[in-house]
Design a protein around this motif. Structure first.
Motif, PDB file in Angstrom:
ATOM      1  N   THR A  76     -17.530 -23.196  14.412  1.00 32.95           N
ATOM      2  CA  THR A  76     -16.556 -22.130  14.616  1.00 32.95           C
ATOM      3  C   THR A  76     -16.671 -21.611  16.050  1.00 32.95           C
ATOM      4  O   THR A  76     -17.769 -21.536  16.606  1.00 32.95           O
ATOM      5  CB  THR A  76     -16.800 -20.970  13.629  1.00 32.95           C
ATOM      6  N   VAL A  77     -15.557 -21.251  16.625  1.00 34.38           N
ATOM      7  CA  VAL A  77     -15.528 -20.679  17.972  1.00 34.38           C
ATOM      8  C   VAL A  77     -14.385 -19.673  18.045  1.00 34.38           C
ATOM      9  O   VAL A  77     -13.398 -19.774  17.313  1.00 34.38           O
ATOM     10  CB  VAL A  77     -15.350 -21.790  19.031  1.00 34.38           C
ATOM     11  N   GLN A  78     -14.542 -18.686  18.914  1.00 31.11           N
ATOM     12  CA  GLN A  78     -13.470 -17.708  19.118  1.00 31.11           C
ATOM     13  C   GLN A  78     -12.937 -17.852  20.534  1.00 31.11           C
ATOM     14  O   GLN A  78     -13.703 -17.939  21.495  1.00 31.11           O
ATOM     15  CB  GLN A  78     -13.980 -16.285  18.897  1.00 31.11           C
ATOM     16  N   SER A  79     -11.635 -17.870  20.636  1.00 29.30           N
ATOM     17  CA  SER A  79     -11.002 -17.988  21.948  1.00 29.30           C
ATOM     18  C   SER A  79      -9.690 -17.216  21.951  1.00 29.30           C
ATOM     19  O   SER A  79      -8.941 -17.268  20.978  1.00 29.30           O
ATOM     20  CB  SER A  79     -10.740 -19.462  22.279  1.00 29.30           C
ATOM     21  N   TYR A  80      -9.437 -16.505  23.058  1.00 28.43           N
ATOM     22  CA  TYR A  80      -8.187 -15.762  23.195  1.00 28.43           C
ATOM     23  C   TYR A  80      -7.068 -16.648  23.743  1.00 28.43           C
ATOM     24  O   TYR A  80      -5.924 -16.229  23.829  1.00 28.43           O
ATOM     25  CB  TYR A  80      -8.384 -14.558  24.112  1.00 28.43           C
ATOM     26  N   SER A  81      -7.415 -17.888  24.133  1.00 26.55           N
ATOM     27  CA  SER A  81      -6.429 -18.880  24.561  1.00 26.55           C
ATOM     28  C   SER A  81      -6.596 -20.097  23.666  1.00 26.55           C
ATOM     29  O   SER A  81      -7.675 -20.319  23.114  1.00 26.55           O
ATOM     30  CB  SER A  81      -6.674 -19.275  26.031  1.00 26.55           C
ATOM     31  N   PRO A  82      -5.555 -20.901  23.522  1.00 27.14           N
ATOM     32  CA  PRO A  82      -5.666 -22.077  22.654  1.00 27.14           C
ATOM     33  C   PRO A  82      -6.791 -23.013  23.087  1.00 27.14           C
ATOM     34  O   PRO A  82      -7.010 -23.232  24.277  1.00 27.14           O
ATOM     35  CB  PRO A  82      -4.296 -22.753  22.813  1.00 27.14           C
ATOM     36  N   ILE A  83      -7.518 -23.554  22.107  1.00 29.78           N
ATOM     37  CA  ILE A  83      -8.536 -24.552  22.397  1.00 29.78           C
ATOM     38  C   ILE A  83      -7.835 -25.875  22.700  1.00 29.78           C
ATOM     39  O   ILE A  83      -6.947 -26.306  21.949  1.00 29.78           O
ATOM     40  CB  ILE A  83      -9.501 -24.729  21.206  1.00 29.78           C
ATOM     41  N   GLU A  84      -8.240 -26.535  23.772  1.00 32.15           N
ATOM     42  CA  GLU A  84      -7.613 -27.795  24.153  1.00 32.15           C
ATOM     43  C   GLU A  84      -8.430 -28.997  23.684  1.00 32.15           C
ATOM     44  O   GLU A  84      -7.859 -30.027  23.315  1.00 32.15           O
ATOM     45  CB  GLU A  84      -7.406 -27.830  25.663  1.00 32.15           C
ATOM     46  N   GLU A  85      -9.740 -28.877  23.711  1.00 34.97           N
ATOM     47  CA  GLU A  85     -10.548 -29.977  23.218  1.00 34.97           C
ATOM     48  C   GLU A  85     -11.990 -29.510  23.011  1.00 34.97           C
ATOM     49  O   GLU A  85     -12.408 -28.459  23.512  1.00 34.97           O
ATOM     50  CB  GLU A  85     -10.526 -31.176  24.177  1.00 34.97           C
ATOM     51  N   TYR A  86     -12.734 -30.327  22.241  1.00 31.45           N
ATOM     52  CA  TYR A  86     -14.162 -30.096  22.000  1.00 31.45           C
ATOM     53  C   TYR A  86     -14.938 -31.295  22.516  1.00 31.45           C
ATOM     54  O   TYR A  86     -14.403 -32.416  22.639  1.00 31.45           O
ATOM     55  CB  TYR A  86     -14.446 -29.944  20.501  1.00 31.45           C
ATOM     56  N   ARG A  87     -16.182 -31.095  22.760  1.00 36.43           N
ATOM     57  CA  ARG A  87     -17.085 -32.179  23.113  1.00 36.43           C
ATOM     58  C   ARG A  87     -18.308 -32.041  22.209  1.00 36.43           C
ATOM     59  O   ARG A  87     -19.044 -31.054  22.290  1.00 36.43           O
ATOM     60  CB  ARG A  87     -17.462 -32.093  24.585  1.00 36.43           C
ATOM     61  N   LEU A  88     -18.495 -33.018  21.312  1.00 34.88           N
ATOM     62  CA  LEU A  88     -19.582 -33.001  20.335  1.00 34.88           C
ATOM     63  C   LEU A  88     -20.663 -33.994  20.756  1.00 34.88           C
ATOM     64  O   LEU A  88     -20.370 -35.156  21.033  1.00 34.88           O
ATOM     65  CB  LEU A  88     -19.042 -33.360  18.944  1.00 34.88           C
ATOM     66  N   PHE A  89     -21.887 -33.518  20.797  1.00 40.77           N
ATOM     67  CA  PHE A  89     -23.034 -34.361  21.129  1.00 40.77           C
ATOM     68  C   PHE A  89     -23.937 -34.447  19.909  1.00 40.77           C
ATOM     69  O   PHE A  89     -24.166 -33.447  19.236  1.00 40.77           O
ATOM     70  CB  PHE A  89     -23.838 -33.770  22.292  1.00 40.77           C
ATOM     71  N   TYR A  90     -24.448 -35.632  19.642  1.00 38.84           N
ATOM     72  CA  TYR A  90     -25.391 -35.772  18.536  1.00 38.84           C
ATOM     73  C   TYR A  90     -26.343 -36.923  18.840  1.00 38.84           C
ATOM     74  O   TYR A  90     -26.032 -37.830  19.612  1.00 38.84           O
ATOM     75  CB  TYR A  90     -24.664 -35.993  17.209  1.00 38.84           C
ATOM     76  N   ARG A  91     -27.513 -36.897  18.210  1.00 44.48           N
ATOM     77  CA  ARG A  91     -28.477 -37.978  18.386  1.00 44.48           C
ATOM     78  C   ARG A  91     -29.474 -37.951  17.242  1.00 44.48           C
ATOM     79  O   ARG A  91     -29.666 -36.920  16.582  1.00 44.48           O
ATOM     80  CB  ARG A  91     -29.217 -37.863  19.724  1.00 44.48           C
ATOM     81  N   LEU A  92     -30.108 -39.117  17.058  1.00 46.88           N
ATOM     82  CA  LEU A  92     -31.186 -39.212  16.097  1.00 46.88           C
ATOM     83  C   LEU A  92     -32.369 -38.412  16.639  1.00 46.88           C
ATOM     84  O   LEU A  92     -32.754 -38.570  17.802  1.00 46.88           O
ATOM     85  CB  LEU A  92     -31.574 -40.676  15.892  1.00 46.88           C
ATOM     86  N   GLN A  93     -32.904 -37.570  15.806  1.00 43.90           N
ATOM     87  CA  GLN A  93     -33.997 -36.700  16.259  1.00 43.90           C
ATOM     88  C   GLN A  93     -35.243 -37.531  16.541  1.00 43.90           C
ATOM     89  O   GLN A  93     -35.575 -38.459  15.805  1.00 43.90           O
ATOM     90  CB  GLN A  93     -34.302 -35.646  15.194  1.00 43.90           C
ATOM     91  N   SER A  94     -35.922 -37.224  17.603  1.00 45.60           N
ATOM     92  CA  SER A  94     -37.127 -37.944  17.994  1.00 45.60           C
ATOM     93  C   SER A  94     -38.150 -37.906  16.864  1.00 45.60           C
ATOM     94  O   SER A  94     -38.405 -36.860  16.281  1.00 45.60           O
ATOM     95  CB  SER A  94     -37.724 -37.318  19.257  1.00 45.60           C
ATOM     96  N   GLY A  95     -38.710 -39.085  16.523  1.00 42.40           N
ATOM     97  CA  GLY A  95     -39.702 -39.138  15.454  1.00 42.40           C
ATOM     98  C   GLY A  95     -39.087 -39.335  14.097  1.00 42.40           C
ATOM     99  O   GLY A  95     -39.787 -39.327  13.089  1.00 42.40           O
ATOM    100  N   SER A  96     -37.735 -39.461  14.019  1.00 43.34           N
ATOM    101  CA  SER A  96     -37.104 -39.670  12.726  1.00 43.34           C
ATOM    102  C   SER A  96     -37.342 -41.096  12.249  1.00 43.34           C
ATOM    103  O   SER A  96     -38.004 -41.904  12.905  1.00 43.34           O
ATOM    104  CB  SER A  96     -35.606 -39.378  12.827  1.00 43.34           C
ATOM    105  N   LYS A  97     -36.775 -41.409  11.077  1.00 46.16           N
ATOM    106  CA  LYS A  97     -37.096 -42.670  10.407  1.00 46.16           C
ATOM    107  C   LYS A  97     -36.702 -43.889  11.231  1.00 46.16           C
ATOM    108  O   LYS A  97     -37.419 -44.882  11.284  1.00 46.16           O
ATOM    109  CB  LYS A  97     -36.398 -42.680   9.048  1.00 46.16           C
TER     110      LYS A  97
END
Length: 503
Positions: free
Chosen positions: A358-379
């Motif tokens: 969720t995010v709040q903005s007083y102007s329209p959101i144009e795009e998002y940038r999502l980052f993800y990764r396997l957590q260090s030490g995971s399976k």
């Protein structure tokens, strides 16, 4: 009959038996022994009375009756002064009177007692002392009552005497309080509607010290004298610490939008009262139709009505008094607020996860940038793209593709290289409705068709696919509107299941 023991200053002897030492000549006087045989004794024992000033006390004096008890005079004395003799009151003190005791059966044997009690009304501190009830005989017998007059506390002095102390910051605060009373009162320090600077609700002692005063040392200090007699006595001392302005900014960054209202707030502490001036960049602001200033206690506000693009930027509140000045800086931003994740931390699937934020903005959101990764030490180790079999490049797509993967093998939104895994990132444009079949193995979902309302909260979901089963991941996201990208969110942790969850 109560045996009162041998007469004072008279050695004990056993009559009718052998004695190692002869009695003094006057003890061998037959008249004395005869008199002592018939002299009445005391039923009452001497004791201590603790009485509050202004009260009434009755000091008892009962003797056991004998056939000759009427021949002896019972007297009350205070020191060498005779207060009463038999039924005659000798003292002229109107607060003292005799109370005859007539033929009361006080002993288990049924023997009678009589005598005179001494009543003292409206007890004063001068009544404190020893009171003696005496049987007049050749060798007088007596009992002694001790009267202790209890006096409520009275504060006799405070320091400073004016009960007001102006002290500069950094100097010691020294307060003192003295009181009289019986028993000696205990002095207790407290502060009205607040704890003491030490963090304690109260402190005991005639003196109270704050080694180094600051603005938190100001207040109404109360010294209370209490000895559990009557009502406590108290005095207040007002401590006023003088110090230059100290500014706290309520919000470092205030988010708003064109056409909306914004309020910038500085909390200003100062003594004496400060003069506060607002600046936009280096320009001093006055009161206009566009800008107004409001003061409520320590809260100084700059209110900007109908925000324009030129209103966005950096502001300064400057406070000054005779002791110095301080500044607070604020930023009026049109950027979106920082996104926060609100999805469950455990996926329902082994290789997918529906992540939402969720995010709040007083102007329209144009795009998002999502980052993800396997957590260090995971399976498992995330060495390749979830879609492709070759490592990703480090390019971030800027064109209007939907759900475009950019290379994770070089971009690190955490700002550090801790851990072995690189971040995967997906550029997600804001769009109408739902869109499926996005590149990168993802899908966008909205809770409702897109309808922009200024200032509303935007909630977005994205389905991550081709994840490693039974693994721990971490993610971050940021959003862009017409004013630019907001700051990256905090790291969010989520996990995939080893097997798909079935209801």
């Amino acid at each position: 009959m109560v045996d009162a023991g041998p007469p004072p200053n008279r050695p004990t002897s056993r009559i009718g038996s052998e004695s190692t030492a002869p009695l003094p000549s006057h003890y061998q006087d037959s008249n004395y022994l005869e008199e002592d045989k018939y002299t009445p004794g005391f039923v009452t024992l001497g004791q201590k009375y603790s009485i509050a000033v202004g009260s009434t006390v009755v000091l008892p004096c009962k003797i056991n009756e004998t056939e000759n008890s009427g021949q002896y005079v019972l007297a009350w004395k205070r020191g060498t002064a005779v207060l009463t003799a038999a039924s005659v009151k000798v003292t002229v003190n109107p607060r003292i009177r005799l109370m005859p005791v007539q033929g009361q059966a006080d002993q288990p044997s049924g023997s009678l007692s009589s005598g005179y009690n001494l009543e003292i009304r409206d007890v004063k501190t001068t009544d404190n002392g020893s009171y003696i009830c005496q049987i007049g005989s050749m060798e007088p017998k007596e009992i002694v009552h001790q009267l202790e007059v209890l006096v409520p506390p009275t504060i006799i002095g405070v320091s400073p005497e004016s009960r007001k102390l102006d002290i500069h910051k950094g100097n010691p605060v020294q307060l003192a309080c003295n009181a009289t009373g019986n028993p000696q009162p205990k002095i207790i320090w407290s502060r009205r509607n607040n704890l003491l600077p030490t963090g304690e609700p109260n402190k005991t002692g005639n003196a109270f010290l704050v080694p180094h005063a600051n603005r938190h040392s100001s207040g109404h200090y109360k010294c209370t004298a209490d000895n559990r007699v009557g009502q406590p006595d108290s005095r207040e001392i007002v401590v006023n610490v003088l110090y230059p302005p100290e500014i706290e900014v309520e919000q470092q960054t205030v988010h708003s939008g064109v056409g909306h209202e914004a309020q910038l707030v500085c909390i200003v502490h100062a003594e004496p009262a400060p003069n506060v001036i607002w600046y936009k960049e280096t320009t001093q602001l006055g009161t206009t139709e566009q800008h107004s200033q409001q003061v409520r206690g320590n809260k100084h506000s700059l209110i900007i009505r109908n925000v324009t693009r030129s209103d966005l930027g950096n502001y300064t509140c400057q406070a000054s008094n005779s002791l110095g000045k301080d500044r607070g800086t604020l930023n009026l931003s049109g950027l979106p607020t920082v996104c926060y994740f609100d999805s469950p931390t455990l996926s329902s699937y082994r290789d997918q996860y529906n992540i939402s934020w969720t995010v709040q903005s007083y102007s329209p959101i144009e795009e998002y940038r999502l980052f993800y990764r396997l957590q260090s030490g995971s399976k498992h180790n995330l060495l390749h793209s979830p879609v492709h079999d070759k490592p990703l490049d480090n390019h971030i797509y800027s064109h209007q593709g939907y759900g475009m993967h950019s290379g994770g093998s070089g971009y690190n939104p955490s700002g550090s290289h801790h851990g072995s895994e690189q971040w995967e990132n997906v550029v997600i444009p804001e769009m109408l409705g739902n869109y499926h079949g996005m590149r990168g193995g993802g899908s966008m979902y909205y809770n409702s068709p897109y309808s922009y309302q200024p200032g509303i909260r935007h909630r977005t979901s994205f389905q991550l696919k081709n994840l490693q089963p039974g693994s721990n991941y971490e993610a971050r996201v940021q959003a862009r509107n017409e004013h630019g990208w907001n700051r990256l969110s905090s790291i969010f942790h989520f996990s995939t299941r080893s097997e798909d969850h079935r209801d």
